[in-house]
Design an enzyme around this catalytic site. Sequence first.
Site, PDB file in Angstrom:
ATOM      1  N   GLY A  53      58.877  44.766  23.543  1.00 56.36           N
ATOM      2  CA  GLY A  53      57.812  44.449  22.603  1.00 56.36           C
ATOM      3  C   GLY A  53      57.067  43.204  23.022  1.00 56.36           C
ATOM      4  N   GLY A 113      56.821  37.096  20.780  1.00 57.75           N
ATOM      5  CA  GLY A 113      56.754  36.564  19.417  1.00 57.75           C
ATOM      6  C   GLY A 113      57.053  37.555  18.318  1.00 57.75           C
ATOM      7  N   THR A 114      57.563  38.743  18.679  1.00 57.54           N
ATOM      8  CA  THR A 114      57.840  39.721  17.633  1.00 57.54           C
ATOM      9  C   THR A 114      59.275  39.644  17.134  1.00 57.54           C
ATOM     10  OG1 THR A 114      58.162  41.325  19.401  1.00 57.54           O
ATOM     11  CG2 THR A 114      56.084  41.391  18.225  1.00 57.54           C
ATOM     12  N   GLY A 115      60.052  38.700  17.667  1.00 58.51           N
ATOM     13  CA  GLY A 115      61.395  38.497  17.121  1.00 58.51           C
ATOM     14  C   GLY A 115      62.511  39.101  17.948  1.00 58.51           C
ATOM     15  N   LYS A 116      62.269  39.328  19.250  1.00 52.68           N
ATOM     16  CA  LYS A 116      63.319  39.919  20.082  1.00 52.68           C
ATOM     17  C   LYS A 116      64.505  38.971  20.235  1.00 52.68           C
ATOM     18  CE  LYS A 116      60.363  40.696  23.441  1.00 52.68           C
ATOM     19  NZ  LYS A 116      59.156  40.258  22.702  1.00 52.68           N
ATOM     20  N   THR A 117      64.203  37.703  20.515  1.00 50.65           N
ATOM     21  CA  THR A 117      65.272  36.725  20.645  1.00 50.65           C
ATOM     22  C   THR A 117      66.042  36.601  19.335  1.00 50.65           C
ATOM     23  OG1 THR A 117      63.840  35.527  22.143  1.00 50.65           O
ATOM     24  CG2 THR A 117      65.791  34.371  21.344  1.00 50.65           C
ATOM     25  N   GLU A 135      24.512  35.760  17.498  1.00 50.49           N
ATOM     26  CA  GLU A 135      25.600  36.198  16.615  1.00 50.49           C
ATOM     27  C   GLU A 135      25.071  37.181  15.574  1.00 50.49           C
ATOM     28  OE1 GLU A 135      28.579  35.682  17.348  1.00 50.49           O
ATOM     29  OE2 GLU A 135      28.203  34.155  18.863  1.00 50.49           O
ATOM     30  N   HIS A 155      25.233  40.622  16.997  1.00 51.19           N
ATOM     31  CA  HIS A 155      26.571  41.226  16.907  1.00 51.19           C
ATOM     32  C   HIS A 155      26.841  41.696  15.476  1.00 51.19           C
ATOM     33  CE1 HIS A 155      27.902  40.095  20.849  1.00 51.19           C
ATOM     34  NE2 HIS A 155      27.885  38.788  20.626  1.00 51.19           N
TER      35      HIS A 155
END
Length: 444
Positions: free
Chosen positions: A167, A170-174, A389, A392
């Site tokens: 993934g 920063g998605t929380g794997k650790t 801008e 856009h």
Amino acid sequence: KSVKQVDYGTFMNMTEDEKIADVQIEENQILFKDKDGNEYRTGVVNDPQLTERLHKANVSFNEVIKEKDSPFTDFLIAWILPILIFFGVGYYFNRKLMNHGGGNSLMFGAKNQVKVYVPSANGIHFDDVAGEDEAKENLSEIVDFLHHPDKYAKIGAKMPKGVLLVGPPGTGKTMLAKAVAGEAGVPFFPIAGSEFVEMFVGMGASKVRDLFQQAKQKAPCIIFIDEIDAIGQKRTGNAMGNSEREQTLNQLLTEMDGFNADDNVVILAATNRPESLDPALLRPGRFDRQVVVPTPDLRGRRRILEVHTKRTPLDPDVDLEVLARGTPGFSGADLENLVNEAALQAAKLNQDKLDMRDFEFAKDKVLMGRERRSLILSDEEKRITAYHEGGHALAARLLPGSDPVHKVTIIPRGRALGVTMQLPEEDRHGYSRSYLKNNLVVLL
Ligand code: ADP
């Protein structure tokens, strides 16, 4: 002379008003003097922009380095280090020679030193990881196995040795890997793939060997290899390839084959690019199971915001549902950062609660970069930016099926002179041809 204790907001305001003459940042407090020589003290807050602000306010500041050196370390640095460097350089050339011409070691017979891996005991549990229910369900099987290995052995079921968490950052794997260890109550051996890549050929491989040896002694346990792509990339089989990395990878494969399910060691690894991994790593008996850890959906974002606002006082006007809806694509780490930026802003304005305006401010800062109010633009330049801008924004507004325009600004942010931001109304999982074509029109 007495040192006055103040809160961090006061400190920030005094910095901004250029009242401060001198700042000394210590490990757990910040001491500063105003221009009249009065001394103050405040706590340390995680504030990455602090140094930049101090610099802007022309404050002289320094961080106090804790003196840990003793005469003994002086001695080490003066005498032992040069000797080690001498041998290190010798060792390096020695290995080079051995690699190219084969033959015997000139200087060393024995192996290099052993690094001790310290398993970290941590209190993280699945409940701390918000959302990601499927990943948790997948991983709870491993927790169960570590709790009751005999249940699985009895019916001849083998647990996967390796699980790959796939993934974006920063998605929380650790966090998930830590939670598996926390839930199972077993030691956790974390290491980053890049730590294996050493200057000296062969060192990475011996690190892998040490790690597995020590893990086996502490079994049951979890080994976690973050960013496994650093060592696990496809081998080239080409003589000019990175032989250090390949040796390390080979060693990892050997170690994984060398232990079996009753060793009760489970290896978790994280990557964002599973397709770049060497296929040998993904074969049965190695990382044969993949658990996808995607960026959170609306419900997940809401839960993550709840977790990270638990300790921050919120104004009743803060609607986490609206925030979650307005942050598609944000990872858990992004959301954590969002809450922190909002809290910093609230502190700066001396509020005692975070309100929706702080969150809006934080979201713009995270999505579009910091405002650069210092950049001086002529009226003509501003006019041109406004037309640009406006183009856009109009295109986005008028083309059917485009994401709604969230904000248009001609305040320079990051590297842009102006920004038109569109936000999808809900999480998108697929894109139609007309949607993409319309997007091109808006961009052009
Ligand atoms: P990864 O390993 O996927 O890069 P981490 O596990 O290091 O991500 O997450 C970084 C930080 O982001 C965590 O410390 C945590 O505070 C926050 N975070 C990420 N995902 C979640 C989540 N699902 N729930 C709660 N916090 C999260």
